[in-house]
Design an enzyme around this catalytic site. Structure first.
Site: not given
Length: 283
Positions: A140, A154, A158
């Site tokens: 991650s 983004y 994650k």
């Protein structure tokens, strides 16, 4: 199947041709383990194949293609006979204000960082469950713990990775399979050199100007440091669900979580007042 020191592990590493993935691959091979390294571009892995002729195999793979992922996992198992450690490392980064993202930008980010890890996890699980052992490691980011300006999509990818992995860990623990979410900070990898940006919307110029005034005292590390930490993780009999890599991000994560707890506590009265159990309406 109990793993012993004398028994080489078999790794399956995505994004193995560069950055963290390449260092993970080198570290595993140097420790005497076997590795199947997959990437869209496997040319950088040629030298490793020459050096580790019997313990390393590279395979070209686009992890966003689900059918191909399942085929390559089968190929890996047929080649080495089993899998022990699966590292979902492949990923990319597109930065920009949320309003600036096109549909294509968002899909590219989510398909690689989230769906790719899901497909690999699904493909390896039947084998790990059957052998009643194995360790899935999801790479991650500090962006999976907290988000900031320009990291919205983004971080969304994650956050999704962490959410599904947390559930997965509870599902597969019954079969002796471990899941760990690794949250690295800054490392000098091509994640940054290949980083993409959205088309700038002039309306956000004030935000960008503000961000430019912020001092970032963090200094990125060599990815070898992350590889050393990963080896410590996979050799632990009781690996943690989450592992942060880096002092700067460790402090940032703790501060962020404490801030969340404080907010929850500040609004505790409102939160608790919003609940009053009643019988099912249909009854």
């Amino acid at each position: 199947m109990k793993q012993t020191k004398s028994t080489p592990r078999v790794w399956f590493i995505t994004g193995a041709s560069s950055g963290l993935g390449l260092e993970f691959t080198k570290a595993a091979l140097s420790s005497g383990d076997k590795v199947v390294g997959v990437a869209r571009n496997i040319a950088p892995l040629t030298e490793l194949e020459k050096r580790y002729k019997t313990t390393f195999k590279s395979v070209k793979l686009d992890i966003t293609e689900r059918v191909s992922v399942f085929e390559v996992v089968e190929e890996a198992i047929n080649h080495f006979g089993k899998l022990d450690v699966v590292v979902n490392n492949a990923g990319n980064m597109v930065l920009g204000m949320v309003e600036e993202f096109t549909e294509g930008d968002i899909k590219q980010q989510i398909e690689t960082n989230f769906y790719g890890a899901v497909w690999v996890s699904q493909a390896v699980l039947p084998h790990l469950r059957k052998q009643k052992s194995g360790h899935i490691i999801q790479i991650s980011s500090i962006g999976g713990i907290l988000a900031g300006p320009m990291t919205g999509i983004y971080s969304a990818s994650k956050f999704a990775l962490e959410g599904f992995s947390e559930a997965l860990a509870q599902e597969v623990s019954h079969f002796g399979v471990h899941v760990s979410i690794v949250e690295p900070g800054g490392y000098w990898t091509n994640l940054y050199t290949n980083m993409q940006f959205t088309t700038i919307h002039e309306g956000y110029n004030p935000v960008r100007e503000f961000l430019e005034t912020q001092n970032d005292e963090s200094k990125d590390s060599h990815p070898k440091e992350a590889a050393t930490a990963l080896l410590k993780l996979i050799h632990n009999e009781k690996p943690p669900l989450r592992l942060i890599l880096g002092s700067h991000v460790f402090d940032a994560a703790i501060e962020h979580e404490l801030s969340k707890v404080k907010t929850w506590k500040d609004w505790e009265t409102v939160s608790r007042s919003a609940e009053k159990a009643i019988p099912h309406p249909e009854n």
